[in-house]
Scaffold this active site. Structure first.
Site, PDB file in Angstrom:
ATOM      1  N   CYS A 163      27.901  18.322 -68.888  1.00 47.55           N
ATOM      2  CA  CYS A 163      29.604  17.851 -69.806  1.00 47.55           C
ATOM      3  C   CYS A 163      30.044  16.456 -68.807  1.00 47.55           C
ATOM      4  CB  CYS A 163      30.669  18.469 -70.351  1.00 47.55           C
ATOM      5  SG  CYS A 163      29.783  19.852 -71.069  1.00 47.55           S
ATOM      6  N   HIS A 303      40.004  17.565 -67.463  1.00 48.05           N
ATOM      7  CA  HIS A 303      38.720  18.998 -68.527  1.00 48.05           C
ATOM      8  C   HIS A 303      38.752  19.536 -69.409  1.00 48.05           C
ATOM      9  CE1 HIS A 303      34.740  18.778 -69.294  1.00 48.05           C
ATOM     10  NE2 HIS A 303      34.173  19.870 -69.124  1.00 48.05           N
ATOM     11  N   GLU A 314      41.569  24.125 -63.364  1.00 41.18           N
ATOM     12  CA  GLU A 314      41.621  22.714 -62.797  1.00 41.18           C
ATOM     13  C   GLU A 314      42.821  22.976 -62.784  1.00 41.18           C
ATOM     14  OE1 GLU A 314      40.929  18.770 -65.760  1.00 41.18           O
ATOM     15  OE2 GLU A 314      40.812  20.313 -65.761  1.00 41.18           O
ATOM     16  N   LYS A 335      40.658  16.457 -75.916  1.00 43.41           N
ATOM     17  CA  LYS A 335      39.749  17.633 -76.479  1.00 43.41           C
ATOM     18  C   LYS A 335      40.921  18.530 -77.677  1.00 43.41           C
ATOM     19  CE  LYS A 335      36.162  18.151 -72.582  1.00 43.41           C
ATOM     20  NZ  LYS A 335      37.230  16.870 -71.131  1.00 43.41           N
ATOM     21  N   HIS A 340      34.778  18.606 -77.663  1.00 42.51           N
ATOM     22  CA  HIS A 340      34.474  19.385 -76.787  1.00 42.51           C
ATOM     23  C   HIS A 340      33.022  17.913 -77.273  1.00 42.51           C
ATOM     24  CE1 HIS A 340      32.949  18.572 -72.651  1.00 42.51           C
ATOM     25  NE2 HIS A 340      32.461  20.006 -72.808  1.00 42.51           N
ATOM     26  N   PHE A 400      27.498  21.936 -66.747  1.00 43.93           N
ATOM     27  CA  PHE A 400      27.728  23.142 -66.399  1.00 43.93           C
ATOM     28  C   PHE A 400      26.561  23.012 -65.018  1.00 43.93           C
ATOM     29  CE2 PHE A 400      26.968  25.123 -70.718  1.00 43.93           C
ATOM     30  CZ  PHE A 400      27.897  26.230 -70.725  1.00 43.93           C
TER      31      PHE A 400
END
Length: 412
Positions: A163, A303, A314, A335, A340, A400
């Site tokens: 991502c 994010h 975050e 998002k 996403h 990931f």
């Protein structure tokens, strides 16, 4: 700070909330969600039946024959790149092909092509597998096809960091220009993974929200009721240039690209470091490379996927890096409206970050009814004006494998 300044001169996007940059930006400012129920027959068997489908199908934009030779992810890239190229004014500018590069990422690649051809193999035999399957499904296909369209011969890169891929492609584009390997780069990301297998896989690992409510309310970054992300699709491309090259041709400049940071958590294959240490280092690296004074950071496109652990981590990163400036900084998660986009997320959010600086306005985070008490951030639920003067916008992406990428942009 490096002496070669990099600027943004073109933008392109196709997303769940709009078929181009203008419609996407207008929707983000208005707080309109692009998340919908899936009406495909295959969705009925899945525990998750919502996603952020593209607002305008690429078949409505691309030449039919060309589109058939491209995986859906490459189609999105082609649409976004065409917009960015036209917006930049590079056509007919005299830019030599050997000085034009492409850095365009995908987290998964041509997964719909792969799975469709595997079904054909099982059901009808090997002779029904497309001879174009490999060049359509390979992860560098979006980048390669964009390079073919615009004759980019300097370099063609397709970083894959889950991502964080789209944002990493932008970071790589910065390096290409600063190292003198290109004068201009088409940079961004794309993803097309709304398909039963990836959706089932994400659902099985408890990554997707299973909230059965109105789909437009399910993506809830930082809200106490968040329970996972909503899958989206689309692509975005930015044209990055050396400032000298842009000024020499009289180009419009949206923003400057100050610096980027890339790190890894080495913590877990799927979960972020709960303390956010890797992401903190990435942001610090971006600031150090761009000689950014944290007190000038006015906007963060986080994010913030709407996962319980990631959103908190975050927040810790931003507090660690910004300190007291956190009280003067607007933080948002687009998002909440787009879902996403995986490998395309960082690129779409980079476009949003650049436009926030350009228009001096930050998009809202929608569906935030009850802020998680573990998150102490200024997160507006309606569009917020940004200050005048020289300001900085930060775009964060995490993926990931522990991938962390931060890119800092400055007002033009």
């Amino acid at each position: 700070m490096t002496s070669t300044r990099v600027v943004v001169t073109g933008l392109g996007a196709t997303s769940p909330v709009g078929g181009d940059v203008k419609t996407t930006w207008d929707a983000l400012l208005a707080g309109r969600s692009g998340i919908r129920h899936l009406d495909d027959d295959w969705a009925e068997q899945l525990p998750v039946k919502i996603a952020g489908r593209i607002a305008v199908e690429p078949s409505e934009v691309l030449d039919r024959v060309k589109a058939r030779r491209l995986d859906r992810a490459s189609q999105f890239a082609a649409v976004a790149a065409a917009q960015a190229w036209a917006d930049s004014g590079l056509e007919g500018s005299g830019l030599e092909p050997e000085r034009l590069a492409v850095s365009l990422a995908s987290g998964i690649g041509g997964i719909t092509t792969l799975l469709t051809n595997y079904d054909a193999l099982l059901q009808k035999g090997p002779r029904r597998v497309s001879p174009l399957a490999v060049p359509m499904l390979m992860p560098n296909a979006p980048a390669a096809n964009v390079s073919l369209t615009y004759g980019a011969r300097a370099a063609v890169h397709a970083p894959t960091s889950a991502c964080a891929s789209g944002n990493e492609a932008i970071a790589m584009a910065i390096d290409l220009i600063r190292l003198g390997r290109a004068d201009a780069v088409l940079a961004g990301g794309t993803e097309a993974a709304i398909h039963p297998l990836p959706m089932a896989a994400f659902a099985q690992m408890m990554a997707l929200s299973k909230n059965p409510d109105d789909p437009t309310t399910v993506s809830r970054p930082w809200d106490t009721a968040r329970d996972g992300f909503v899958l989206g699709e689309g692509g975005a491309v930015l044209v990055l240039e050396s400032e000298a090259h842009a000024l020499a041709r009289g180009a419009r400049i949206y923003a400057t690209v100050l610096g980027a940071g890339i790190t890894n958590d080495a913590h877990d294959i799927a979960q972020p470091d709960p303390q956010g240490r890797g992401g903190t280092r990435a942001i610090q690296m971006a600031f150090r490379e761009g000689d950014v004074d944290p007190t000038t950071v006015a906007h963060v496109n986080a994010h913030a996927t709407s996962t319980p652990q990631g959103d908190i981590a975050e927040g810790l990163m931003l507090h660690a890096v910004l300190g007291e400036q956190i009280d003067n900084c607007v933080v948002t998660s687009t998002k909440s409206m787009t879902g996403h986009l995986l490998g395309g997320a960082g690129a779409l959010e980079a476009v949003a970050t650049v436009l926030a600086l350009h228009h001096r306005k930050s998009p809202p985070t929608i569906n935030l009814d009850n802020l998680d008490p573990a998150v102490e951030l200024d997160i507006p639920t309606s569009a917020r004006d940004l200050p005048t003067g020289d300001i900085v916008g930060l775009n964060n992406s995490f993926g990931f494998g522990g991938a962390n990428v931060a890119v800092a942009f400055g007002s033009a």
